[in-house]
Design an enzyme around this catalytic site. Structure first.
Site, short mmCIF file in Angstrom:
data_model
loop_
_atom_site.label_atom_id
_atom_site.label_comp_id
_atom_site.label_asym_id
_atom_site.label_seq_id
_atom_site.Cartn_x
_atom_site.Cartn_y
_atom_site.Cartn_z
N GLU A 1 0.57 3.84 1.21
CA GLU A 1 0.04 3.96 3.02
C GLU A 1 1.87 3.42 3.20
O GLU A 1 2.16 5.11 4.35
CB GLU A 1 -0.75 2.77 4.28
CG GLU A 1 -0.99 3.67 5.78
CD GLU A 1 -1.51 5.10 5.76
OE1 GLU A 1 -2.25 5.80 4.25
OE2 GLU A 1 -1.61 5.73 6.88
N SER B 1 0.56 -1.31 -0.12
CA SER B 1 0.41 -0.13 0.25
C SER B 1 0.85 1.04 0.09
O SER B 1 1.76 1.07 0.69
CB SER B 1 -1.25 0.28 0.70
OG SER B 1 -1.83 1.28 1.51
N TYR C 1 -1.84 0.14 10.66
CA TYR C 1 -1.58 -0.14 9.66
C TYR C 1 -0.30 -0.03 8.65
O TYR C 1 -0.39 -1.00 8.18
CB TYR C 1 -3.26 -0.21 8.50
CG TYR C 1 -3.73 0.07 7.33
CD1 TYR C 1 -4.10 -1.01 7.31
CD2 TYR C 1 -2.41 0.81 5.95
CE1 TYR C 1 -4.37 -1.61 5.43
CE2 TYR C 1 -3.32 0.54 4.82
CZ TYR C 1 -3.47 -0.65 4.55
OH TYR C 1 -3.73 -1.00 3.62
P1 NAP Z 1 -11.30 -4.79 2.00
O1 NAP Z 1 -12.74 -4.13 0.60
O2 NAP Z 1 -11.48 -4.38 3.68
O3 NAP Z 1 -11.30 -6.23 1.49
C1 NAP Z 1 -10.78 -6.38 2.88
C2 NAP Z 1 -10.65 -7.86 2.49
O4 NAP Z 1 -9.99 -9.36 3.50
C3 NAP Z 1 -11.92 -8.70 3.61
O5 NAP Z 1 -12.33 -9.68 2.38
C4 NAP Z 1 -12.27 -9.40 4.65
O6 NAP Z 1 -13.62 -9.96 4.77
C5 NAP Z 1 -10.93 -9.92 4.57
N1 NAP Z 1 -10.40 -10.32 6.19
C6 NAP Z 1 -10.18 -8.57 6.58
N2 NAP Z 1 -9.86 -9.72 8.17
C7 NAP Z 1 -9.61 -10.97 7.36
C8 NAP Z 1 -8.80 -12.62 8.39
N3 NAP Z 1 -8.54 -12.53 9.47
N4 NAP Z 1 -9.26 -13.14 7.61
C9 NAP Z 1 -9.02 -13.52 5.65
N5 NAP Z 1 -9.71 -12.26 5.96
C10 NAP Z 1 -9.67 -11.30 6.23
O7 NAP Z 1 -9.66 -4.04 0.90
P2 NAP Z 1 -9.97 -3.56 -0.47
O8 NAP Z 1 -9.44 -2.28 -0.72
O9 NAP Z 1 -10.15 -4.95 -0.96
O10 NAP Z 1 -8.06 -3.58 -0.33
C11 NAP Z 1 -8.04 -4.96 -0.73
C12 NAP Z 1 -6.34 -5.17 -0.43
O11 NAP Z 1 -5.24 -4.57 -0.62
C13 NAP Z 1 -5.92 -4.94 1.55
O12 NAP Z 1 -5.21 -5.62 2.07
C14 NAP Z 1 -5.94 -3.40 1.87
O13 NAP Z 1 -5.37 -3.02 2.91
C15 NAP Z 1 -5.18 -3.75 0.05
N6 NAP Z 1 -4.94 -2.22 0.13
C16 NAP Z 1 -5.68 -1.12 -0.64
C17 NAP Z 1 -6.01 -0.45 -1.41
C18 NAP Z 1 -7.17 0.36 -1.35
O14 NAP Z 1 -7.25 1.37 -1.68
N7 NAP Z 1 -8.73 -0.38 -1.65
C19 NAP Z 1 -4.47 0.34 -1.29
C20 NAP Z 1 -3.53 -0.95 -1.23
C21 NAP Z 1 -3.25 -1.58 -0.68
P3 NAP Z 1 -14.77 -9.78 5.21
O15 NAP Z 1 -15.16 -9.51 4.80
O16 NAP Z 1 -15.52 -10.71 6.16
O17 NAP Z 1 -14.17 -8.38 6.20
O1 G4F Z 2 -10.76 6.77 2.69
P1 G4F Z 2 -9.67 7.02 3.67
O2 G4F Z 2 -9.96 6.22 4.97
O3 G4F Z 2 -8.25 6.28 3.02
P2 G4F Z 2 -7.10 5.98 3.49
O4 G4F Z 2 -7.18 5.77 4.68
O5 G4F Z 2 -6.08 6.95 2.63
O6 G4F Z 2 -6.74 4.54 3.63
C1 G4F Z 2 -7.12 3.46 2.32
O7 G4F Z 2 -5.89 3.66 1.20
C2 G4F Z 2 -4.79 3.33 1.83
C3 G4F Z 2 -4.08 3.33 0.22
O8 G4F Z 2 -3.13 4.52 0.62
C4 G4F Z 2 -4.85 1.46 1.41
F1 G4F Z 2 -3.98 1.61 1.51
C5 G4F Z 2 -6.23 1.68 2.82
O9 G4F Z 2 -6.42 0.30 3.14
C6 G4F Z 2 -6.85 2.31 2.82
O10 G4F Z 2 -7.58 1.52 1.40
O11 G4F Z 2 -9.14 7.61 4.33
C7 G4F Z 2 -8.57 9.24 3.22
C8 G4F Z 2 -8.32 10.75 3.24
C9 G4F Z 2 -7.10 10.45 4.95
O12 G4F Z 2 -6.71 11.55 4.74
C10 G4F Z 2 -8.68 10.57 5.81
O13 G4F Z 2 -8.13 11.43 7.59
O14 G4F Z 2 -9.73 10.71 3.64
C11 G4F Z 2 -9.34 11.82 5.29
N1 G4F Z 2 -10.72 11.74 5.98
C12 G4F Z 2 -12.13 12.94 6.55
N2 G4F Z 2 -12.67 12.92 6.32
C13 G4F Z 2 -11.47 10.66 6.05
C14 G4F Z 2 -12.55 11.22 6.38
N3 G4F Z 2 -11.90 9.58 5.68
C15 G4F Z 2 -12.54 8.00 6.01
N4 G4F Z 2 -12.16 7.11 5.61
N5 G4F Z 2 -13.63 8.99 6.90
C16 G4F Z 2 -13.94 9.96 7.21
O15 G4F Z 2 -14.88 10.41 7.97
#
Ligand code: NAP
Ligand code: G4F
Length: 331
Positions: A133, A131, A155
């Site tokens: 992050e 990520s 995280y």
């Molecule tokens: P998400 O929608 O939160 O999905 C997370 C998945 O992990 C869900 O299927 C969840 O199952 C499963 N999970 C959580 N805890 C678990 C456990 N203890 N054992 C087995 N499975 C578990 O995340 P996403 O946005 O699809 O992201 C996919 C991956 O990419 C994650 O690793 C995230 O950290 C990473 N990532 C995401 C982003 C982004 O912007 N979306 C960016 C960079 C990296 P449930 O449905 O049961 O909760």
């Molecule tokens: O949507 P966010 O919660 O995403 P964040 O923290 O960037 O993390 C996501 O992206 C990562 C990749 O860089 C992934 F690895 C991670 O798993 C996840 O998918 O927040 C985005 C921004 C932050 O700066 C937060 O402080 O939005 C700001 N924010 C402002 N108000 C909020 C809110 N975020 C959330 N979730 N909820 C609010 O009410």
């Protein structure tokens, strides 16, 4: 014979798009799901329900990233060609509330899968969901594959650990282990507590007279937001290469949360300032202020580049939430 893929996190946003993509490529797809007291397969139910398109090539198995034995047993039994490790406690704000759990599942969970691979004596290609992050308090702009990490959340720390474990298993055991360093990617399937989806759902509800106010935290943070459906193709491309490697996947554009708000409310002809309130509970003890990725390596080596940019992404998410709220039976 078709290839066999195992996807952890198949019920999540990325897992659902990836499963769809792999099935369309002819893969037999296996996913790990957690036992829950309510249905948690809403994002993949349609893959079961269209037997003509998808057949019975999608198989779900109970397991958990905290339970090594279930992972080892599954790998012995399945012997997959490719593993996409997407499962994680993926919410940054929540990771400050449950740091130990996040470290265990998001960090050590990766070791459990990698060790299960060794224990089962299989040699799958492996994808780790790393990520942006991890860049946290960024050392350079834009961020590339060589930018040093400085995580700003439990995280982020867990993802740095998992990143290096993946590199280590590549170097120590010659595993085809890859890190996709994905910047934020969103879609209509994005979890409702991430900021983009929280905004687009609220915009739709406000437009339809079902909600008045939206409470948010820091509006100044900047993110490089892309479209999840495109990003899962990059994961697959990484595992089709002869050599394992690490890749930044991003759009190369950055926008603030405030700009996302403006654009989303603009889509329905409303002024965000009349509806948005600040709530400190959504702020983080330490914030990531600016993310912007340079995806040129992915373009050069994988031939991958994003097509959907910021305004299109906001529009497609707002439109989808409007549609869903107008037709709740489709939800
Ligand atoms: P998400 O929608 O939160 O999905 C997370 C998945 O992990 C869900 O299927 C969840 O199952 C499963 N999970 C959580 N805890 C678990 C456990 N203890 N054992 C087995 N499975 C578990 O995340 P996403 O946005 O699809 O992201 C996919 C991956 O990419 C994650 O690793 C995230 O950290 C990473 N990532 C995401 C982003 C982004 O912007 N979306 C960016 C960079 C990296 P449930 O449905 O049961 O909760
Ligand atoms: O949507 P966010 O919660 O995403 P964040 O923290 O960037 O993390 C996501 O992206 C990562 C990749 O860089 C992934 F690895 C991670 O798993 C996840 O998918 O927040 C985005 C921004 C932050 O700066 C937060 O402080 O939005 C700001 N924010 C402002 N108000 C909020 C809110 N975020 C959330 N979730 N909820 C609010 O009410």
């Amino acid at each position: 014979m078709s290839k066999k893929a195992l996807v952890t996190g198949i019920t999540g946003q990325d897992g659902s798009y990836l499963a769809e993509f792999l099935l369309a490529q002819g893969y037999e797809v296996h996913g790990i799901i957690r036992r829950a007291s309510t249905f948690n397969t809403g994002r993949i139910d349609h893959l079961y329900q269209d037997p003509h398109v998808m057949g019975v090539r999608l198989f779900l198995h109970y397991g958990d990233l905290g339970d090594s034995v279930s992972l080892v047993k599954l790998l012995y039994e399945l012997r997959p060609d490719e593993i996409y490790h997407l499962g994680a406690q993926s919410h940054v704000r929540v990771s400050f509330d449950i740091p130990e759990y996040t470290s265990d599942i998001t960090g050590v969970g990766t070791v459990r899968i990698l060790e299960a691979i060794r224990e089962a004596g299989v040699r799958p290609k492996f994808y780790q969901a790393s990520s942006s992050e991890m860049f946290g308090k960024v050392a350079e702009v834009p961020q590339t594959e060589t930018t040093p990490f400085h995580p700003r959340s439990p995280y982020g720390c867990a993802k740095v650990f998992a990143y290096w474990l993946t590199v280590n298993y590549r170097e120590a055991y010659g595993l085809h282990a890859n890190n996709g360093i994905l910047f934020n990617h969103e879609s209509p399937r994005r979890g409702e507590t991430f900021v983009t989806r929280k905004i687009t759902r609220a915009v739709a509800a406000i437009k339809l007279g079902m909600q008045e106010k939206l409470y948010l935290g820091n509006l100044d943070a900047r993110r490089d937001w892309g479209y999840a459906k495109e990003y899962v193709e990059a994961m697959w491309l990484m595992l089709q290469q002869d050599k394992p490697d690490d890749y930044v996947i991003a759009t190369g554009e950055t926008h603030s949360v405030r700009e996302f708000l403006e654009e989303a409310f603009h889509c329905v002809g409303l002024d965000w300032q009349k509806h948005v309130m600040h709530d400190i509970k959504y702020e983080r003890p330490s914030e990531v202020d600016l993310l912007i990725g340079n995806p040129s390596k992915a373009k050069r080596v994988l031939g991958w580049e994003p097509k959907i940019k910021f305004k299109d992404l906001v529009r497609l998410m707002v439109d989808s939430d409007l549609e869903t709220l107008k037709n709740p039976e489709k939800r």
